[in-house]
Design an enzyme around this catalytic site. Structure first.
Site, PDB file in Angstrom:
ATOM      1  NE  ARG A   1      35.335  97.564  73.291  1.00  0.00           N
ATOM      2  CZ  ARG A   1      34.305  97.702  72.735  1.00  0.00           C
ATOM      3  NH1 ARG A   1      33.589  96.813  72.238  1.00  0.00           N
ATOM      4  NH2 ARG A   1      33.881  99.040  72.212  1.00  0.00           N
TER       5      ARG A   1
ATOM      6  CG  ASP B   1      29.036  81.221  80.135  1.00  0.00           C
ATOM      7  OD1 ASP B   1      28.647  80.161  80.767  1.00  0.00           O
ATOM      8  OD2 ASP B   1      28.439  81.991  79.468  1.00  0.00           O
TER       9      ASP B   1
ATOM     10  CB  SER C   1      35.325  91.676  74.339  1.00  0.00           C
ATOM     11  OG  SER C   1      35.726  92.513  73.153  1.00  0.00           O
TER      12      SER C   1
ATOM     13  CB  ILE D   1      30.719  85.110  82.027  1.00  0.00           C
ATOM     14  CG1 ILE D   1      29.184  85.333  82.175  1.00  0.00           C
ATOM     15  CG2 ILE D   1      31.007  84.031  82.904  1.00  0.00           C
ATOM     16  CD1 ILE D   1      28.269  84.339  81.793  1.00  0.00           C
TER      17      ILE D   1
ATOM     18  CE  LYS E   1      25.204  79.909  79.846  1.00  0.00           C
ATOM     19  NZ  LYS E   1      25.958  80.339  78.889  1.00  0.00           N
TER      20      LYS E   1
HETATM   21  P1  NDP Z   1      28.469  91.905  78.323  1.00  0.00           P
HETATM   22  O1  NDP Z   1      28.163  92.949  79.166  1.00  0.00           O
HETATM   23  O2  NDP Z   1      29.592  90.874  78.284  1.00  0.00           O
HETATM   24  O3  NDP Z   1      28.964  92.970  77.044  1.00  0.00           O
HETATM   25  C1  NDP Z   1      29.172  92.637  75.762  1.00  0.00           C
HETATM   26  C2  NDP Z   1      29.176  93.543  74.780  1.00  0.00           C
HETATM   27  O4  NDP Z   1      29.924  94.787  75.200  1.00  0.00           O
HETATM   28  C3  NDP Z   1      29.671  93.313  73.563  1.00  0.00           C
HETATM   29  O5  NDP Z   1      28.749  93.978  72.777  1.00  0.00           O
HETATM   30  C4  NDP Z   1      31.107  93.849  73.517  1.00  0.00           C
HETATM   31  O6  NDP Z   1      31.439  94.068  72.264  1.00  0.00           O
HETATM   32  C5  NDP Z   1      30.968  94.892  74.491  1.00  0.00           C
HETATM   33  N1  NDP Z   1      32.178  95.077  75.476  1.00  0.00           N
HETATM   34  C6  NDP Z   1      32.888  93.953  75.847  1.00  0.00           C
HETATM   35  N2  NDP Z   1      33.884  94.755  76.788  1.00  0.00           N
HETATM   36  C7  NDP Z   1      33.841  96.025  76.679  1.00  0.00           C
HETATM   37  C8  NDP Z   1      34.488  97.046  76.783  1.00  0.00           C
HETATM   38  N3  NDP Z   1      35.579  96.655  78.071  1.00  0.00           N
HETATM   39  N4  NDP Z   1      34.117  98.259  76.900  1.00  0.00           N
HETATM   40  C9  NDP Z   1      33.040  98.512  75.917  1.00  0.00           C
HETATM   41  N5  NDP Z   1      32.265  97.459  75.269  1.00  0.00           N
HETATM   42  C10 NDP Z   1      32.679  96.194  75.699  1.00  0.00           C
HETATM   43  O7  NDP Z   1      27.120  91.415  77.597  1.00  0.00           O
HETATM   44  P2  NDP Z   1      26.605  89.798  76.999  1.00  0.00           P
HETATM   45  O8  NDP Z   1      25.307  90.123  76.860  1.00  0.00           O
HETATM   46  O9  NDP Z   1      27.410  89.384  75.961  1.00  0.00           O
HETATM   47  O10 NDP Z   1      27.049  88.739  78.187  1.00  0.00           O
HETATM   48  C11 NDP Z   1      28.092  88.049  78.680  1.00  0.00           C
HETATM   49  C12 NDP Z   1      28.121  86.642  78.397  1.00  0.00           C
HETATM   50  O11 NDP Z   1      26.910  86.146  79.287  1.00  0.00           O
HETATM   51  C13 NDP Z   1      27.803  86.209  77.014  1.00  0.00           C
HETATM   52  O12 NDP Z   1      28.531  86.185  76.271  1.00  0.00           O
HETATM   53  C14 NDP Z   1      27.409  84.749  77.449  1.00  0.00           C
HETATM   54  O13 NDP Z   1      28.202  84.131  77.661  1.00  0.00           O
HETATM   55  C15 NDP Z   1      26.366  85.126  78.906  1.00  0.00           C
HETATM   56  N6  NDP Z   1      25.048  85.161  78.523  1.00  0.00           N
HETATM   57  C16 NDP Z   1      23.974  84.413  79.267  1.00  0.00           C
HETATM   58  C17 NDP Z   1      22.812  84.640  79.016  1.00  0.00           C
HETATM   59  C18 NDP Z   1      21.912  83.517  79.719  1.00  0.00           C
HETATM   60  O14 NDP Z   1      20.459  83.498  79.275  1.00  0.00           O
HETATM   61  N7  NDP Z   1      22.530  82.696  80.578  1.00  0.00           N
HETATM   62  C19 NDP Z   1      22.142  85.450  78.051  1.00  0.00           C
HETATM   63  C20 NDP Z   1      23.172  86.526  77.818  1.00  0.00           C
HETATM   64  C21 NDP Z   1      24.483  86.394  77.833  1.00  0.00           C
HETATM   65  P3  NDP Z   1      32.716  93.789  71.411  1.00  0.00           P
HETATM   66  O15 NDP Z   1      32.732  92.070  71.529  1.00  0.00           O
HETATM   67  O16 NDP Z   1      32.859  94.193  69.988  1.00  0.00           O
HETATM   68  O17 NDP Z   1      33.905  93.954  72.522  1.00  0.00           O
END
Ligand code: NDP
Length: 293
Positions: A245, A44, A240, A237, A74
């Site tokens: 992770r 995504d 990380s 989606i 998007k």
């Molecule tokens: P998530 O809920 O996916 O969390 C991501 C965060 O958590 C990052 O800081 C990551 O850090 C950390 N993380 C990931 N896996 C783990 C784990 N297993 N344990 C602990 N920490 C973890 O949040 P997002 O806001 O990134 O949302 C996911 C996706 O949704 C986005 O990437 C995007 O594709 C979509 N999105 C869409 C939006 C919209 O308006 N349509 C708005 C926001 C997001 P690290 O990378 O360092 O592991």
């Protein structure tokens, strides 16, 4: 629990995708190839994330055939309007290096200029008819936006991607999606936004109820939240950039939460949105241009 969801037009979508919002372009290709190596088949991205080119590069480097990977992107609001959105498809497809997208969605509604939102969605309908995209949808649409869209267009969105995590689970929008046959796709599915825009100590990852359930199954908080989402019928989606992770977030098919545990997570709803209020999104506040290349 299946690893795929069937959309309302019959297209199959892998339930778990890798999110790449805030993944810097220079880390995106590696995150995508790692995910694909670990079994993910859905990515995504978004024009507004500025990393579609690197997503495309990761897909090519994976060595997988194009039709083995589900690519979702998007349209940003600055490209809304019929002709503008047709052009936005060309921009995204070119950057990704693909002829066809699997799922193309409107990133937000533009409530104050809804006619542009309708024009953009009509372009998505045209792209679907022309076979340039396999499914179309929306993101951050509230019930009212879905109703207004439906009144002026003919194809029901396949997906509504909205903020859903244990602290903000949007039961009303999820119910609207379910009534209309729209798949709820959870963004920030593990509540990332509660840690990177809030306080790690009060984030979903540190929640005692979630950690307690995690301990029962020998799983992490993230895995429990993803399992909760899957059992609610959502696509997820998680984002990380770390290999361990990315692997952890995909390893959620070997355990199952009880109804009592599902209810306990539902009860964490706090009603605090992490993202922008969808009703307040305007071109003046969020309308930055998406580059051609
Ligand atoms: P998530 O809920 O996916 O969390 C991501 C965060 O958590 C990052 O800081 C990551 O850090 C950390 N993380 C990931 N896996 C783990 C784990 N297993 N344990 C602990 N920490 C973890 O949040 P997002 O806001 O990134 O949302 C996911 C996706 O949704 C986005 O990437 C995007 O594709 C979509 N999105 C869409 C939006 C919209 O308006 N349509 C708005 C926001 C997001 P690290 O990378 O360092 O592991």
């Amino acid at each position: 629990m299946s690893t795929n969801i069937t959309l309302n037009n019959g297209v199959t979508m892998p339930t778990i995708g890798l999110g790449v919002f805030q993944t810097p372009p220079d880390e995106t290709t590696a995150a995508v190839t790692t995910a694909l190596e670990l079994g993910y088949r859905h990515i995504d991205t978004a024009a507004a994330y500025g990393n579609e080119r690197e997503v495309g590069e990761g897909i090519r480097r994976s060595g997988l055939a194009r039709d083995e990977i589900f690519i979702e992107t998007k349209v940003w609001i600055s490209d809304f309007g019929y002709d503008e959105t047709l052009h936005a498809f060309d921009k995204s497809a070119r950057k990704l290096g693909v002829e066809q997208l699997d799922l193309f969605i409107l990133h937000q509604a533009l409530p104050s200029e809804f006619e542009k939102t309708v024009g953009a969605y009509r372009a998505l309908e045209q792209l679907l008819e022309d076979g340039r995209v396999r499914a179309i949808g929306v993101s951050n649409f509230m019930r009212r936006h879905l109703d207004d869209l439906r009144a002026q267009t003919s194809i029901v969105p396949a997906v509504n991607q909205i903020e859903v995590h244990p602290y903000f689970s949007q039961p009303d929008v999820r119910a609207a999606n379910a009534e209309l046959g729209i798949i709820t796709q959870a963004w920030s599915p593990i509540g990332g936004i509660t840690s990177y825009r809030g306080d790690a100590a009060t984030s979903t990852f540190a929640n005692p109820v979630i950690l307690g359930i995690a301990q029962v199954y020998g799983k992490s908080a993230a895995q429990v939240m993803l399992r909760w989402q899957l059992q609610l019928g959502h696509s997820v989606i998680p984002k990380s950039v770390r290999r361990e992770r990315i692997a952890e977030n995909f390893d959620v098919f070997d355990f199952s939460l009880t109804q009592v545990e599902m209810d306990a997570i539902d009860a964490l709803e706090a009603g605090v949105r992490g993202g922008p209020e969808p009703e307040d999104v305007t071109l003046a506040t969020f309308g930055r241009a998406i580059p051609e290349a």
